[in-house]
Design a protein around this motif. Structure first.
Motif, mmCIF file in Angstrom:
data_model
loop_
_atom_site.group_PDB
_atom_site.id
_atom_site.type_symbol
_atom_site.label_atom_id
_atom_site.label_comp_id
_atom_site.label_asym_id
_atom_site.label_seq_id
_atom_site.Cartn_x
_atom_site.Cartn_y
_atom_site.Cartn_z
ATOM 1 N N SER A 126 -1.003 -3.971 2.267
ATOM 2 C CA SER A 126 -0.686 -4.847 1.589
ATOM 3 C C SER A 126 -0.278 -6.466 2.480
ATOM 4 O O SER A 126 0.607 -7.080 2.756
ATOM 5 C CB SER A 126 1.375 -4.964 1.645
ATOM 6 O OG SER A 126 1.611 -3.376 1.236
ATOM 7 N N SER A 173 -4.747 -3.504 0.358
ATOM 8 C CA SER A 173 -4.506 -4.037 -0.782
ATOM 9 C C SER A 173 -3.135 -3.110 -0.492
ATOM 10 O O SER A 173 -2.037 -3.264 -0.830
ATOM 11 C CB SER A 173 -5.298 -3.433 -1.741
ATOM 12 O OG SER A 173 -4.126 -3.771 -3.416
ATOM 13 N N LYS A 174 -3.028 -1.499 -0.448
ATOM 14 C CA LYS A 174 -2.216 -0.679 -0.809
ATOM 15 C C LYS A 174 -1.139 -0.361 0.290
ATOM 16 O O LYS A 174 -0.338 -0.034 0.846
ATOM 17 C CB LYS A 174 -2.613 0.627 -0.949
ATOM 18 C CG LYS A 174 -3.532 0.590 -2.605
ATOM 19 C CD LYS A 174 -2.454 0.507 -3.799
ATOM 20 C CE LYS A 174 -3.690 0.311 -5.318
ATOM 21 N NZ LYS A 174 -4.475 -0.869 -5.041
ATOM 22 N N ASP A 227 2.501 3.112 6.846
ATOM 23 C CA ASP A 227 1.106 2.603 6.375
ATOM 24 C C ASP A 227 0.542 1.873 6.432
ATOM 25 O O ASP A 227 -0.772 1.753 6.902
ATOM 26 C CB ASP A 227 1.672 2.298 4.712
ATOM 27 C CG ASP A 227 2.266 3.080 3.321
ATOM 28 O OD1 ASP A 227 1.881 4.072 4.013
ATOM 29 O OD2 ASP A 227 2.669 2.726 3.144
ATOM 30 N N ARG A 228 1.715 1.233 7.497
ATOM 31 C CA ARG A 228 0.676 0.045 8.553
ATOM 32 C C ARG A 228 -0.269 0.604 9.879
ATOM 33 O O ARG A 228 -1.429 0.006 9.661
ATOM 34 C CB ARG A 228 1.924 -0.814 9.246
ATOM 35 C CG ARG A 228 2.790 -1.824 8.616
ATOM 36 C CD ARG A 228 1.604 -2.479 7.286
ATOM 37 N NE ARG A 228 2.422 -3.446 6.737
ATOM 38 C CZ ARG A 228 3.109 -3.902 5.122
ATOM 39 N NH1 ARG A 228 2.845 -2.107 4.492
ATOM 40 N NH2 ARG A 228 3.927 -3.728 4.367
ATOM 41 N N CYS A 288 -3.972 -9.788 -2.563
ATOM 42 C CA CYS A 288 -2.884 -10.668 -3.380
ATOM 43 C C CYS A 288 -3.758 -10.039 -5.091
ATOM 44 O O CYS A 288 -4.519 -9.442 -4.501
ATOM 45 C CB CYS A 288 -3.130 -12.111 -3.685
ATOM 46 S SG CYS A 288 -4.858 -13.416 -3.499
#
Length: 381
Positions: A305, A301-302, A262-263, A308
């Protein structure tokens, strides 16, 4: 502000100063890409740190900070960090001298209208203004890029923040009506037109301080490096995520821990978005650019991460307000501002709607800053 700081300087030091203004910055797209040696797209804004300065013929720097109503003096012989915000000036003085440049003592007054803690890089602007002023006063012959590196080194060694080069670079190299596509690996840069008189850049402060940003920032760096290490087994030429194509990442998805995938996918696709965004701006296509900003927020965001609840709410809310072409969280994350591109005539309605919605949910009214793209650090008088 120029008149005000000039007056304050005369009253305090009884002589005429040189006045320098250094802007804060926004980054339109390209977040968390700097330490992955990718691209960023900052612009200098119309909020500045101002320095009024004159030599005093001694070895001492005497400072008065109007915003804090504080005065402070230090010797140019100090070589290590002290307490508080003075470290920005100490560090710049030290690193200029480390380059073998000769400077003398100065008297200075500092003021500014960059909101502190809003993610517009007031600290980088302070280093830029002070370094630029010393360079002028003592004819040091340092380039704007030299001064950017001195500001960055100051943050690393005197302040303890391992920042990239973007903030200092943008403050010193800004150009009205343009953003700057900076390659964080080669440090080559290109001015990209951003001249939309009918639009404003509006920052909305989530009123959440970035308490997590430092520790989580280092975790993100490690996760990106972990992804690179795995991909290097297949592609030895890869030095950083900047070198990774989406298809290479997808081919080896199974080998990457899900969170690392994901990152990495955020960073790899953020490069694609930034390059597409630059092409859109060259065609004066703000609508496409705005869509890319929304997509970046979604990724931050997803996938990355670093958002906030408050930032997500602001970005989501902006999508439903007439006149907004793009919005996303800006900066390291976990707080700070969203950046919104809004039609000039819709700005007042936008502010009223977003403040009211945010206050309804979080019981606090967010601060809003309306800005536009301006020139970089310059002599004002």
């Amino acid at each position: 502000m120029t008149k005000k700081i000039q007056q304050a300087f005369r009253e305090r030091f009884n002589k005429e100063p040189l006045i320098i203004g250094a802007p804060g910055r926004v980054n339109l797209i390209g977040e968390h890409t700097d330490y992955n040696y990718g691209f960023v797209l900052p612009g200098a804004v119309d909020k500045r740190i101002y320095v009024a300065i004159a030599p005093n013929g001694t070895n001492t720097v005497n400072v008065f900070a109007s915003q804090f109503n504080e005065s402070y003096s230090f010797s140019l012989d100090i070589t290590s960090p002290q307490k508080g915000w003075m470290n920005y000036l100490l560090g710049v003085s030290y690193h200029i001298q480390q380059q073998g440049k000769k400077i003398g003592g100065v008297d200075l007054v500092i003021d500014g209208d960059i909101p502190v803690g809003a993610g517009m890089s007031s600290s980088a602007a302070l280093c830029s203004a002070y370094g630029f002023a010393l360079n002028e006063l003592f004819q040091l012959g340092l380039s704007r890029m030299d001064l950017a590196f001195i500001g960055q080194k100051t943050e690393h060694t005197f302040v303890g923040v391992k920042c990239g080069i973007m903030d200092q670079f943008a403050s010193l190299h800004g150009k009205k009506g343009h953003v700057m596509k900076l390659d964080c690996r080669s440090l080559e840069y290109e001015y990209i037109p951003f001249d939309f008189p009918g639009y404003k850049i509006v920052l909305v402060n989530s009123m959440v301080s970035h308490s997590l940003a430092g520790s989580e920032y280092n975790v993100r760096r490690q996760q990106c490096e972990e992804g690179v290490a795995i991909l290097q087994k297949h592609y030895p030429d890869i030095k950083s995520l900047r070198d990774v194509e989406p298809v290479q990442l997808l081919q080896h998805q199974a080998e990457l821990p899900p969170v690392v995938f994901d990152r990495c996918s955020f960073i790899v696709y953020e490069k694609e978005r930034l390059l597409a965004g630059c092409e859109a701006l060259k065609k004066n296509d703000l609508a496409t650019f705005g869509k890319l900003m929304f997509a970046t927020h979604e990724g931050l965001s997803k996938k990355y991460s670093v958002s906030c609840t408050e930032l997500d709410f602001l970005a989501e809310c902006a999508q439903h307000i007439t006149g907004v072409v793009g919005a996303r969280m800006m900066g390291g994350g976990f707080g700070g501002c969203t950046i919104n591109i809004v039609q000039a005539e819709a700005v007042d309605t936008f502010i009223q709607k977003i403040q009211s919605a945010f206050n309804g949910l979080f019981r606090i009214t967010p601060e809003v800053y309306v800005t536009q793209i301006e020139d970089g650090t310059n002599i004002l008088s």
